[in-house]
Design a protein around this motif. Structure first.
Motif, PDB file in Angstrom:
ATOM      1  N   LYS A  71     -25.041  -2.526 -24.360  1.00 39.31           N
ATOM      2  CA  LYS A  71     -24.299  -1.288 -24.611  1.00 39.31           C
ATOM      3  C   LYS A  71     -24.219  -0.979 -26.098  1.00 39.31           C
ATOM      4  O   LYS A  71     -24.235   0.181 -26.506  1.00 39.31           O
ATOM      5  CB  LYS A  71     -22.902  -1.375 -24.001  1.00 39.31           C
ATOM      6  CG  LYS A  71     -22.933  -1.345 -22.488  1.00 39.31           C
ATOM      7  CD  LYS A  71     -21.550  -1.570 -21.897  1.00 39.31           C
ATOM      8  CE  LYS A  71     -21.630  -1.616 -20.373  1.00 39.31           C
ATOM      9  NZ  LYS A  71     -20.323  -1.911 -19.762  1.00 39.31           N
ATOM     10  N   PHE A  78     -28.264   1.441 -22.519  1.00 39.87           N
ATOM     11  CA  PHE A  78     -27.678   0.946 -21.275  1.00 39.87           C
ATOM     12  C   PHE A  78     -27.805   1.988 -20.172  1.00 39.87           C
ATOM     13  O   PHE A  78     -28.178   1.665 -19.043  1.00 39.87           O
ATOM     14  CB  PHE A  78     -26.207   0.557 -21.464  1.00 39.87           C
ATOM     15  CG  PHE A  78     -25.567   0.056 -20.204  1.00 39.87           C
ATOM     16  CD1 PHE A  78     -25.880  -1.193 -19.700  1.00 39.87           C
ATOM     17  CD2 PHE A  78     -24.660   0.844 -19.508  1.00 39.87           C
ATOM     18  CE1 PHE A  78     -25.303  -1.656 -18.528  1.00 39.87           C
ATOM     19  CE2 PHE A  78     -24.069   0.381 -18.343  1.00 39.87           C
ATOM     20  CZ  PHE A  78     -24.398  -0.869 -17.850  1.00 39.87           C
ATOM     21  N   GLU A  79     -27.532   3.258 -20.496  1.00 40.94           N
ATOM     22  CA  GLU A  79     -27.619   4.318 -19.501  1.00 40.94           C
ATOM     23  C   GLU A  79     -29.049   4.485 -19.001  1.00 40.94           C
ATOM     24  O   GLU A  79     -29.280   4.722 -17.815  1.00 40.94           O
ATOM     25  CB  GLU A  79     -27.090   5.635 -20.076  1.00 40.94           C
ATOM     26  CG  GLU A  79     -25.594   5.658 -20.300  1.00 40.94           C
ATOM     27  CD  GLU A  79     -25.145   4.883 -21.551  1.00 40.94           C
ATOM     28  OE1 GLU A  79     -25.991   4.577 -22.431  1.00 40.94           O
ATOM     29  OE2 GLU A  79     -23.952   4.563 -21.628  1.00 40.94           O
TER      30      GLU A  79
END
Length: 91
Positions: A71, A78-79
């Motif tokens: 993150k 991360f997304e």
């Protein structure tokens, strides 16, 4: 970028088939556990997942640290990984 991402094992649908149902941040999917044939993977365990395969078992602390580090990479890393996880599938 494709990273190994920690996922929690939530189910083993069929003990005779090397697959596990895992979750990352609420997103679930089935992954292959062929590479962990000598491990006794069960719900509650954490595994490192890459391209649909559980590569290794890791402990909950290592999973939390790794997720935090991913993150922190920024730029939506991360997304992006979560989206790839969400849309991929293994039979």
């Amino acid at each position: 970028m494709c990273l190994g991402v920690p996922a929690e094992v939530i189910a083993i649908p069929d003990a005779a088939v090397p697959r596990a149902r895992v979750a990352i941040s609420g997103v679930q999917r089935t992954v292959a556990t062929d590479l962990l044939a000598d491990e006794d993977i069960e719900p509650g365990d954490w595994v490192l997942v890459h391209v649909g395969f559980a590569l290794s078992r890791i402990d909950a602390d290592e999973a939390a640290i790794t997720l935090d580090q991913i993150k922190r990479l920024g730029s939506g890393t991360f997304e992006t990984e979560l989206d790839a996880f969400r849309t991929s599938a293994i039979g």
